[in-house]
Design a protein around this motif. Sequence first.
Motif, PDB file in Angstrom:
ATOM      1  N   ASN A  90       1.008  -1.104  -0.082  1.00  0.00           N
ATOM      2  CA  ASN A  90       0.239  -0.499   0.206  1.00  0.00           C
ATOM      3  C   ASN A  90       0.865   0.904   0.255  1.00  0.00           C
ATOM      4  O   ASN A  90       0.633   2.798  -0.347  1.00  0.00           O
ATOM      5  N   LEU A  91       2.044   1.315   0.425  1.00  0.00           N
ATOM      6  CA  LEU A  91       3.035   1.798   1.102  1.00  0.00           C
ATOM      7  C   LEU A  91       3.315   2.665  -0.320  1.00  0.00           C
ATOM      8  O   LEU A  91       4.282   3.266  -0.745  1.00  0.00           O
ATOM      9  N   GLY A  92       4.333   1.533  -1.403  1.00  0.00           N
ATOM     10  CA  GLY A  92       4.408   1.367  -2.153  1.00  0.00           C
ATOM     11  C   GLY A  92       6.236   1.915  -2.273  1.00  0.00           C
ATOM     12  O   GLY A  92       7.093   1.870  -2.927  1.00  0.00           O
ATOM     13  N   VAL A  93       6.890   1.329  -1.322  1.00  0.00           N
ATOM     14  CA  VAL A  93       7.981   0.597  -0.752  1.00  0.00           C
ATOM     15  C   VAL A  93       8.314  -0.713  -0.680  1.00  0.00           C
ATOM     16  O   VAL A  93       8.186  -1.622  -0.533  1.00  0.00           O
ATOM     17  N   ASP A  94       9.925  -1.003  -0.973  1.00  0.00           N
ATOM     18  CA  ASP A  94      10.466  -1.948  -1.263  1.00  0.00           C
ATOM     19  C   ASP A  94      10.571  -2.819   0.314  1.00  0.00           C
ATOM     20  O   ASP A  94      10.683  -4.095   0.642  1.00  0.00           O
ATOM     21  N   THR A  95      11.200  -2.192   1.368  1.00  0.00           N
ATOM     22  CA  THR A  95      10.906  -2.457   3.044  1.00  0.00           C
ATOM     23  C   THR A  95      10.261  -1.147   4.039  1.00  0.00           C
ATOM     24  O   THR A  95      10.399  -0.739   3.831  1.00  0.00           O
ATOM     25  N   LEU A  96       9.564  -2.573   4.498  1.00  0.00           N
ATOM     26  CA  LEU A  96       9.129  -2.120   5.855  1.00  0.00           C
ATOM     27  C   LEU A  96       9.743  -2.696   6.858  1.00  0.00           C
ATOM     28  O   LEU A  96       9.756  -3.724   7.485  1.00  0.00           O
ATOM     29  N   ALA A  97       9.366  -1.554   8.135  1.00  0.00           N
ATOM     30  CA  ALA A  97      10.324  -1.656   8.832  1.00  0.00           C
ATOM     31  C   ALA A  97       8.870  -1.577   9.887  1.00  0.00           C
ATOM     32  O   ALA A  97       7.881  -1.177   9.942  1.00  0.00           O
ATOM     33  N   LEU A  98       9.258  -3.069  10.992  1.00  0.00           N
ATOM     34  CA  LEU A  98       8.497  -3.593  11.851  1.00  0.00           C
ATOM     35  C   LEU A  98       8.914  -3.591  12.899  1.00  0.00           C
ATOM     36  O   LEU A  98      10.125  -4.101  13.757  1.00  0.00           O
ATOM     37  N   GLY A  99       8.023  -3.473  14.520  1.00  0.00           N
ATOM     38  CA  GLY A  99       8.230  -3.120  15.691  1.00  0.00           C
ATOM     39  C   GLY A  99       7.548  -4.712  15.728  1.00  0.00           C
ATOM     40  O   GLY A  99       6.812  -4.837  16.200  1.00  0.00           O
ATOM     41  N   LEU A 100       8.694  -5.799  15.604  1.00  0.00           N
ATOM     42  CA  LEU A 100       8.222  -7.002  16.054  1.00  0.00           C
ATOM     43  C   LEU A 100       7.964  -7.379  17.512  1.00  0.00           C
ATOM     44  O   LEU A 100       8.353  -7.048  18.215  1.00  0.00           O
ATOM     45  N   TRP A 101       6.038  -8.189  17.794  1.00  0.00           N
ATOM     46  CA  TRP A 101       6.005  -7.831  19.104  1.00  0.00           C
ATOM     47  C   TRP A 101       6.632 -10.370  18.960  1.00  0.00           C
ATOM     48  O   TRP A 101       5.146 -11.092  17.855  1.00  0.00           O
ATOM     49  N   ARG A 109      12.639 -11.143   4.487  1.00  0.00           N
ATOM     50  CA  ARG A 109      13.455 -11.036   3.973  1.00  0.00           C
ATOM     51  C   ARG A 109      12.691 -10.780   2.439  1.00  0.00           C
ATOM     52  O   ARG A 109      12.520 -10.156   1.681  1.00  0.00           O
ATOM     53  N   ALA A 110      12.356 -12.301   2.238  1.00  0.00           N
ATOM     54  CA  ALA A 110      11.634 -12.723   1.918  1.00  0.00           C
ATOM     55  C   ALA A 110      10.554 -11.968   1.074  1.00  0.00           C
ATOM     56  O   ALA A 110       9.086 -11.656   0.270  1.00  0.00           O
ATOM     57  N   ARG A 111       9.847 -11.533   2.285  1.00  0.00           N
ATOM     58  CA  ARG A 111       8.889 -10.490   2.131  1.00  0.00           C
ATOM     59  C   ARG A 111       9.274  -9.073   2.637  1.00  0.00           C
ATOM     60  O   ARG A 111       8.070  -8.389   2.620  1.00  0.00           O
ATOM     61  N   GLY A 112      10.289  -8.930   2.334  1.00  0.00           N
ATOM     62  CA  GLY A 112      10.288  -6.934   2.241  1.00  0.00           C
ATOM     63  C   GLY A 112       9.848  -6.760   3.529  1.00  0.00           C
ATOM     64  O   GLY A 112      10.008  -5.722   3.366  1.00  0.00           O
ATOM     65  N   LEU A 113      10.195  -7.666   4.567  1.00  0.00           N
ATOM     66  CA  LEU A 113      10.307  -6.470   5.339  1.00  0.00           C
ATOM     67  C   LEU A 113      12.032  -7.079   6.201  1.00  0.00           C
ATOM     68  O   LEU A 113      12.558  -7.698   6.568  1.00  0.00           O
ATOM     69  N   GLU A 114      11.451  -5.591   7.603  1.00  0.00           N
ATOM     70  CA  GLU A 114      13.070  -5.814   8.369  1.00  0.00           C
ATOM     71  C   GLU A 114      13.136  -5.371   9.720  1.00  0.00           C
ATOM     72  O   GLU A 114      11.413  -4.707  10.185  1.00  0.00           O
ATOM     73  N   VAL A 115      13.679  -6.067  10.978  1.00  0.00           N
ATOM     74  CA  VAL A 115      12.830  -5.814  12.439  1.00  0.00           C
ATOM     75  C   VAL A 115      14.559  -5.357  12.822  1.00  0.00           C
ATOM     76  O   VAL A 115      15.407  -5.554  12.911  1.00  0.00           O
ATOM     77  N   SER A 116      14.461  -4.341  13.058  1.00  0.00           N
ATOM     78  CA  SER A 116      15.946  -3.190  14.208  1.00  0.00           C
ATOM     79  C   SER A 116      15.304  -3.654  15.983  1.00  0.00           C
ATOM     80  O   SER A 116      16.140  -3.148  16.355  1.00  0.00           O
ATOM     81  N   THR A 117      14.170  -4.045  16.503  1.00  0.00           N
ATOM     82  CA  THR A 117      13.743  -3.135  17.271  1.00  0.00           C
ATOM     83  C   THR A 117      12.332  -3.941  17.399  1.00  0.00           C
ATOM     84  O   THR A 117      11.771  -5.158  16.701  1.00  0.00           O
ATOM     85  N   LEU A 118      12.355  -4.454  18.853  1.00  0.00           N
ATOM     86  CA  LEU A 118      11.106  -5.878  19.572  1.00  0.00           C
ATOM     87  C   LEU A 118      10.451  -5.066  20.650  1.00  0.00           C
ATOM     88  O   LEU A 118      11.292  -4.380  20.798  1.00  0.00           O
ATOM     89  N   ASN A 119       8.846  -5.093  20.844  1.00  0.00           N
ATOM     90  CA  ASN A 119       8.729  -4.529  21.496  1.00  0.00           C
ATOM     91  C   ASN A 119       8.221  -6.065  22.199  1.00  0.00           C
ATOM     92  O   ASN A 119       7.413  -6.681  22.323  1.00  0.00           O
ATOM     93  N   ALA A 120       8.872  -6.185  23.674  1.00  0.00           N
ATOM     94  CA  ALA A 120       8.533  -6.946  25.259  1.00  0.00           C
ATOM     95  C   ALA A 120       7.707  -6.645  25.837  1.00  0.00           C
ATOM     96  O   ALA A 120       8.280  -6.900  27.259  1.00  0.00           O
TER      97      ALA A 120
END
Length: 370
Positions: free
Chosen positions: A33-44, A68-79
Amino acid sequence: MTPVAYCTNVHPAEDLDGVLAQLDRYAVRVRENLGVDTLALGLWLSEPVARGLAEDVAARRGLAAELRARGLEVSTLNAFPYGGFHDEVVKHSVYVPRWTDPRRLSYTMACATVLADLLPDTAAYGSISTLPLGWREPWTSDDDAQARAAFDVVARLLRAQAARDGRPIRLAVEPEPGCVLDTVADAVGWLADRVDHDHVGICLDTCHLAVSFADPVDAVNTIRASGLKIVKVQASAALEVAEPGTEEARRALAAFAEPRYLHQVRENAPTGVLAADDLPEALADLPAENPWRVHFHVPLHARPAAPLRSTTDVLSSAVAAVRSIADVMPHVEVETYTWTVLPEPVDDLAEGIAAELRWAADHLVNGVVA
């Protein structure tokens, strides 16, 4: 540019299959929807998922490949939530286990093990947000000593992990109204002289900050003066109403008094900030003679109907203040976990999240987050 992530604790997923399913159902669609190659997630990751991944290096590498296959990256987790974050009633259970309980330390370190294998090559560090010790009652001097010992252990383990892996994972303590560390000032007072500043710092949740009626620039400067790092910013907005005693305001507020999550309320009285632990209690007990702010994470792009408003001004001021002092901009994560309990839930959650991230890009990224 540091991308703005969206936090996946908005999605119920208590096992790894559920995590992958919500990535396909929501995160991939948000990216498209955003039209970006990579989306950042804060993964829980719930505790069973984090523990299982921490015990299985092949599973961690598999999750990294799936991202990676989905174009997603994670630098932060919500714990912060340990599990059951979408139970029918969550309320105070989100603060369990506390930092006095060995399970909290084990869960946090499992998250650190997982995150180390998920970090993209471009990430200077990883971050993990966590609860502000626990709910304020009961809390004794023995509890305080146990929590301090746990933070000593977590800092030692994170130091060893950084030495081994080459990049630090930093714990970000998130002040929240009603908790032992209720405000930024409380968190700074407890942490500044107790923790390793290289591995433990602050998660600045701007909804919580707004509810406390703290000045955002003063709060950021207080953290800086203490020597603590702002490791992570949770970009969020609270509800605000200038005249909560009117019939119109009470009717509008009552629509947000839902049974799943705790919605702490603060009234900015001339004699000091008055507190209620949940919105129904506030409607019954607070004098409602002065402005209220309510701990209800409202979508950043969607203005509540009058007489309510959202505190996106606090968010923008806080992020600008952080940028003005930061050598490296901390991770920024949009954390609106309340989509499904809004008075009028959205029909398409992926579209709603994408709209919120567009707002964040327009108001926080362009000229602010760099």
